[in-house]
Enzyme design. Sequence first.
Site, short mmCIF file in Angstrom:
data_model
loop_
_atom_site.label_atom_id
_atom_site.label_comp_id
_atom_site.label_asym_id
_atom_site.label_seq_id
_atom_site.Cartn_x
_atom_site.Cartn_y
_atom_site.Cartn_z
N ASP A 149 48.10 32.45 68.35
CA ASP A 149 49.20 32.46 69.64
C ASP A 149 49.12 31.10 70.16
O ASP A 149 50.24 31.00 70.86
CB ASP A 149 48.42 33.15 70.71
CG ASP A 149 47.94 34.58 70.36
OD1 ASP A 149 48.65 35.20 69.27
OD2 ASP A 149 47.28 35.39 71.01
N GLY A 192 51.31 37.23 69.87
CA GLY A 192 51.41 36.02 70.78
C GLY A 192 50.96 36.27 72.20
O GLY A 192 50.73 35.25 73.06
O1 F6P Z 1 44.98 36.76 69.92
C1 F6P Z 1 45.54 36.99 68.73
C2 F6P Z 1 46.41 38.39 68.48
O2 F6P Z 1 46.74 38.56 67.35
C3 F6P Z 1 47.38 38.63 69.65
O3 F6P Z 1 48.55 37.80 69.17
C4 F6P Z 1 47.58 39.99 69.58
O4 F6P Z 1 47.97 40.65 70.88
C5 F6P Z 1 46.10 40.53 69.78
O5 F6P Z 1 45.23 39.39 68.93
C6 F6P Z 1 45.71 41.81 68.58
O6 F6P Z 1 44.41 42.00 68.80
P1 F6P Z 1 43.81 43.06 67.87
O7 F6P Z 1 43.10 42.64 66.69
O8 F6P Z 1 43.10 43.66 68.90
O9 F6P Z 1 44.84 44.12 67.27
#
Ligand code: F6P
Length: 369
Positions: A149, A192
């Site tokens: 991000d 992001g």
């Molecule tokens: O922070 C990295 C990220 O990929 C974000 O862009 C996204 O909102 C989130 O993690 C998704 O996380 P998860 O692994 O819980 O789906």
Amino acid sequence: MPSPIRRIAINTGGGDAPGLNAVIRATVLAALERGWECVGIRDGYNGVLCPERYPNGGVLRLTAEHVRGIAHLGGTMLGTTNRGNPLSFPTAQPDGSVREVDRSDELLAWFAREGIDALVAVGGDGSLTIADALARKGLRVVGVPKTIDNDLDQTTTTFGFDTAVAFATECVDRLHSTAESHQRVMVVEVMGRYAGWIALHTGIAGGAHAILLPEIPYDLERVAEAITARERAGHSYSIVVVAEGAQAAGGARDVLAPAVAGHAERLGGAGEHVARELQARTGKDARAVVLGHLLRGGSPSAFDRLAALRFGAAAVRALDAGQSGVMVSLAYPNMEYVALAKVAGRMKGVPLDGDTVRTARDLGICLGD
Ligand code: F6P
């Protein structure tokens, strides 16, 4: 000067990002160069706090052989989690409920018992906030900034971001021809969280016609006007890049799942939402594509790989110099160190008066305002 180091640990926390394995490799090799031992903790701190989950051990000794040929691999050989904060660790209660328990003293006692003198904590905002808290409790810790991000303060960039943008840009490149062939609006949703770095960089590099960022609440009338103006100029297709955290002025974010104890809300749905609304407003066929976790996978770009190797080596140099409670920061072209306290809990959004946003406007890209 603190006591000399003989053993260090490394862990990776939060969402994975391309380059994690390169950090692990550099940390291990730089530690071995100094005659130190290095161990890896699996899945954040879970390898220590939930050893029963790991029949082959929650902590593994890392030798040069273990980290051979991994710098170019995506993911993390140690595993990761975004549900294992030792300061509020989700713990099942006898009545079946789950309560968050502070297990940080137990963690620090483990470091002392195992003769592990310091930790290299690789992660994003959540992991570095934990690292800061552990440093305040007396653990020697150096943090390394990871996240696709790019929303961490006090560093020019995080590793993982370049790879995510490169892949997303390739996807947008591919959508131009199908959008043009079908005279459609293609809406591309990218990750992001609450920052628009991936969307902005991808949108500009990929030649998008509109980019919607969390930092600029959007008005879809403006975007529809831009699409219609293109139409009048003889360009019957448009590409819109939407950050998952973008929201209409006066509206709300698109959320897939609300926050639950110890876990942030899951964003998603912005692309479908924007496509639906633009179709209604322009009368043009619109389709949404969600790049999602594809942005977290794959081999790190050369930039991310090199940055990650430099971050890992710099983390070990910091420990060797007696530093603790700091994060390695890329202060281009150098690596520097900043207090974890300056990073913890702070998000770096896209600056609206920065060169990149101004470039988008100078190129005639609609930012929805
Ligand atoms: O922070 C990295 C990220 O990929 C974000 O862009 C996204 O909102 C989130 O993690 C998704 O996380 P998860 O692994 O819980 O789906």
